[in-house]
Design a protein around this motif. Sequence first.
Motif, PDB file in Angstrom:
ATOM      1  N   VAL A  88      17.604  -4.934 -29.350  1.00  0.00           N
ATOM      2  CA  VAL A  88      17.859  -5.409 -30.713  1.00  0.00           C
ATOM      3  C   VAL A  88      17.905  -4.223 -31.660  1.00  0.00           C
ATOM      4  O   VAL A  88      17.071  -3.313 -31.581  1.00  0.00           O
ATOM      5  CB  VAL A  88      16.757  -6.400 -31.152  1.00  0.00           C
ATOM      6  N   VAL A  89      18.892  -4.233 -32.546  1.00  0.00           N
ATOM      7  CA  VAL A  89      18.987  -3.175 -33.557  1.00  0.00           C
ATOM      8  C   VAL A  89      17.883  -3.374 -34.592  1.00  0.00           C
ATOM      9  O   VAL A  89      17.703  -4.476 -35.111  1.00  0.00           O
ATOM     10  CB  VAL A  89      20.361  -3.206 -34.233  1.00  0.00           C
ATOM     11  N   PHE A  90      17.162  -2.306 -34.905  1.00  0.00           N
ATOM     12  CA  PHE A  90      16.050  -2.383 -35.869  1.00  0.00           C
ATOM     13  C   PHE A  90      15.126  -3.555 -35.525  1.00  0.00           C
ATOM     14  O   PHE A  90      14.856  -4.439 -36.355  1.00  0.00           O
ATOM     15  CB  PHE A  90      16.570  -2.516 -37.293  1.00  0.00           C
ATOM     16  N   ALA A  91      14.658  -3.584 -34.302  1.00  0.00           N
ATOM     17  CA  ALA A  91      13.841  -4.695 -33.814  1.00  0.00           C
ATOM     18  C   ALA A  91      12.572  -4.849 -34.658  1.00  0.00           C
ATOM     19  O   ALA A  91      11.891  -3.861 -34.942  1.00  0.00           O
ATOM     20  CB  ALA A  91      13.456  -4.456 -32.359  1.00  0.00           C
ATOM     21  N   PRO A  92      12.266  -6.088 -35.082  1.00  0.00           N
ATOM     22  CA  PRO A  92      11.022  -6.304 -35.847  1.00  0.00           C
ATOM     23  C   PRO A  92       9.799  -6.094 -34.969  1.00  0.00           C
ATOM     24  O   PRO A  92       9.793  -6.436 -33.792  1.00  0.00           O
ATOM     25  CB  PRO A  92      11.143  -7.767 -36.297  1.00  0.00           C
ATOM     26  N   LYS A  93       8.776  -5.551 -35.567  1.00  0.00           N
ATOM     27  CA  LYS A  93       7.531  -5.285 -34.869  1.00  0.00           C
ATOM     28  C   LYS A  93       6.361  -5.853 -35.672  1.00  0.00           C
ATOM     29  O   LYS A  93       6.469  -6.035 -36.886  1.00  0.00           O
ATOM     30  CB  LYS A  93       7.343  -3.767 -34.664  1.00  0.00           C
ATOM     31  N   PRO A  94       5.258  -6.167 -35.016  1.00  0.00           N
ATOM     32  CA  PRO A  94       4.102  -6.687 -35.751  1.00  0.00           C
ATOM     33  C   PRO A  94       3.694  -5.755 -36.879  1.00  0.00           C
ATOM     34  O   PRO A  94       3.634  -4.536 -36.718  1.00  0.00           O
ATOM     35  CB  PRO A  94       3.010  -6.767 -34.684  1.00  0.00           C
ATOM     36  N   ARG A  95       3.436  -6.360 -38.047  1.00  0.00           N
ATOM     37  CA  ARG A  95       3.058  -5.572 -39.215  1.00  0.00           C
ATOM     38  C   ARG A  95       2.200  -6.427 -40.135  1.00  0.00           C
ATOM     39  O   ARG A  95       2.134  -7.645 -40.000  1.00  0.00           O
ATOM     40  CB  ARG A  95       4.284  -5.074 -39.974  1.00  0.00           C
ATOM     41  N   ASP A  96       1.565  -5.790 -41.053  1.00  0.00           N
ATOM     42  CA  ASP A  96       0.687  -6.469 -42.014  1.00  0.00           C
ATOM     43  C   ASP A  96       1.423  -6.614 -43.332  1.00  0.00           C
ATOM     44  O   ASP A  96       1.802  -5.634 -43.964  1.00  0.00           O
ATOM     45  CB  ASP A  96      -0.597  -5.648 -42.206  1.00  0.00           C
ATOM     46  N   TYR A  97       1.649  -7.867 -43.745  1.00  0.00           N
ATOM     47  CA  TYR A  97       2.363  -8.137 -44.984  1.00  0.00           C
ATOM     48  C   TYR A  97       1.427  -8.328 -46.183  1.00  0.00           C
ATOM     49  O   TYR A  97       1.894  -8.555 -47.295  1.00  0.00           O
ATOM     50  CB  TYR A  97       3.205  -9.412 -44.842  1.00  0.00           C
ATOM     51  N   SER A  98       0.141  -8.282 -45.967  1.00  0.00           N
ATOM     52  CA  SER A  98      -0.804  -8.638 -47.025  1.00  0.00           C
ATOM     53  C   SER A  98      -0.712  -7.678 -48.205  1.00  0.00           C
ATOM     54  O   SER A  98      -0.434  -6.483 -48.045  1.00  0.00           O
ATOM     55  CB  SER A  98      -2.234  -8.634 -46.470  1.00  0.00           C
ATOM     56  N   LYS A  99      -0.941  -8.248 -49.396  1.00  0.00           N
ATOM     57  CA  LYS A  99      -0.941  -7.478 -50.639  1.00  0.00           C
ATOM     58  C   LYS A  99      -2.275  -7.704 -51.338  1.00  0.00           C
ATOM     59  O   LYS A  99      -2.801  -8.813 -51.349  1.00  0.00           O
ATOM     60  CB  LYS A  99       0.204  -7.919 -51.560  1.00  0.00           C
ATOM     61  N   SER A 100      -2.812  -6.665 -51.895  1.00  0.00           N
ATOM     62  CA  SER A 100      -4.066  -6.783 -52.636  1.00  0.00           C
ATOM     63  C   SER A 100      -3.770  -6.837 -54.132  1.00  0.00           C
ATOM     64  O   SER A 100      -2.888  -6.134 -54.632  1.00  0.00           O
ATOM     65  CB  SER A 100      -4.985  -5.594 -52.328  1.00  0.00           C
ATOM     66  N   VAL A 101      -4.497  -7.701 -54.818  1.00  0.00           N
ATOM     67  CA  VAL A 101      -4.344  -7.862 -56.266  1.00  0.00           C
ATOM     68  C   VAL A 101      -5.712  -7.683 -56.907  1.00  0.00           C
ATOM     69  O   VAL A 101      -6.708  -8.232 -56.414  1.00  0.00           O
ATOM     70  CB  VAL A 101      -3.775  -9.258 -56.609  1.00  0.00           C
ATOM     71  N   PRO A 102      -5.801  -6.931 -57.992  1.00  0.00           N
ATOM     72  CA  PRO A 102      -7.095  -6.760 -58.662  1.00  0.00           C
ATOM     73  C   PRO A 102      -7.698  -8.095 -59.098  1.00  0.00           C
ATOM     74  O   PRO A 102      -6.978  -9.044 -59.423  1.00  0.00           O
ATOM     75  CB  PRO A 102      -6.752  -5.883 -59.878  1.00  0.00           C
ATOM     76  N   ARG A 103      -9.005  -8.166 -59.104  1.00  0.00           N
ATOM     77  CA  ARG A 103      -9.687  -9.420 -59.436  1.00  0.00           C
ATOM     78  C   ARG A 103      -9.364  -9.876 -60.857  1.00  0.00           C
ATOM     79  O   ARG A 103      -9.172 -11.068 -61.108  1.00  0.00           O
ATOM     80  CB  ARG A 103     -11.196  -9.222 -59.289  1.00  0.00           C
ATOM     81  N   LYS A 104      -9.275  -8.942 -61.785  1.00  0.00           N
ATOM     82  CA  LYS A 104      -8.972  -9.317 -63.168  1.00  0.00           C
ATOM     83  C   LYS A 104      -7.569  -9.911 -63.283  1.00  0.00           C
ATOM     84  O   LYS A 104      -7.332 -10.825 -64.087  1.00  0.00           O
ATOM     85  CB  LYS A 104      -9.112  -8.104 -64.083  1.00  0.00           C
ATOM     86  N   VAL A 105      -6.651  -9.404 -62.491  1.00  0.00           N
ATOM     87  CA  VAL A 105      -5.283  -9.932 -62.505  1.00  0.00           C
ATOM     88  C   VAL A 105      -5.269 -11.359 -61.949  1.00  0.00           C
ATOM     89  O   VAL A 105      -4.586 -12.242 -62.479  1.00  0.00           O
ATOM     90  CB  VAL A 105      -4.344  -9.022 -61.701  1.00  0.00           C
ATOM     91  N   LYS A 106      -6.042 -11.599 -60.886  1.00  0.00           N
ATOM     92  CA  LYS A 106      -6.123 -12.946 -60.322  1.00  0.00           C
ATOM     93  C   LYS A 106      -6.688 -13.937 -61.331  1.00  0.00           C
ATOM     94  O   LYS A 106      -6.182 -15.047 -61.487  1.00  0.00           O
ATOM     95  CB  LYS A 106      -6.997 -12.932 -59.064  1.00  0.00           C
TER      96      LYS A 106
END
Length: 207
Positions: A88-106
Amino acid sequence: MPKIALTNMQGANVGEIELSDGIFAVPMNEPVVHQVIVAQLANKRQGTQSALGRTEVSGGGRKPWRQKGTGRARQGSTRAPQWTHGGVVFAPKPRDYSKSVPRKVKRLAMKCALSSKVADGDMIVLDALTFETPKTREMAKVLTAIGATKKTLLVLPGKDETIYRVSNNIPGLEVAFVNTINVLDIMKCDKFVVLKDAVAQIEEVYA
């Protein structure tokens, strides 16, 4: 302080309740709400997708035919991407998509989401919610009486097996608690139904 009508199970107004300015009257901040929703959706992704590239597919070690003189295009391996069973061209691989957001922003995003429901008139406060017979049709009658027949988020002050049971089979209705509500669920619902006791807990948590 903003005021909102207090409604009973029959859909009649039985008084008013004052809401906190710092939680239910906050100006809408779309970039902050968008940032939190994107992070929430990203954190739901498992990131376990995987495919094999051309260097990982077994076989293809021998050149299929000589470079010149056959009239066909030159090929170096039968596991190139254009071949059947190739990599496969540019085959997908396991990765972490998580994003951190500051508590005050939440916290700000939550306040903006709550305030938007009040400003749009989509927040309904119930004085109580009790059932003599735990039947789904009884819960459906309450939702019809208060005008919450589409996507509805019902927020309870604590765990209640009876309410959860009568709400489980109603399409478009989600039940949450004060400690489980999130910005995405609030923004995507058409009606935000909160019990009176839950309002007090929300103001206590986000004060």
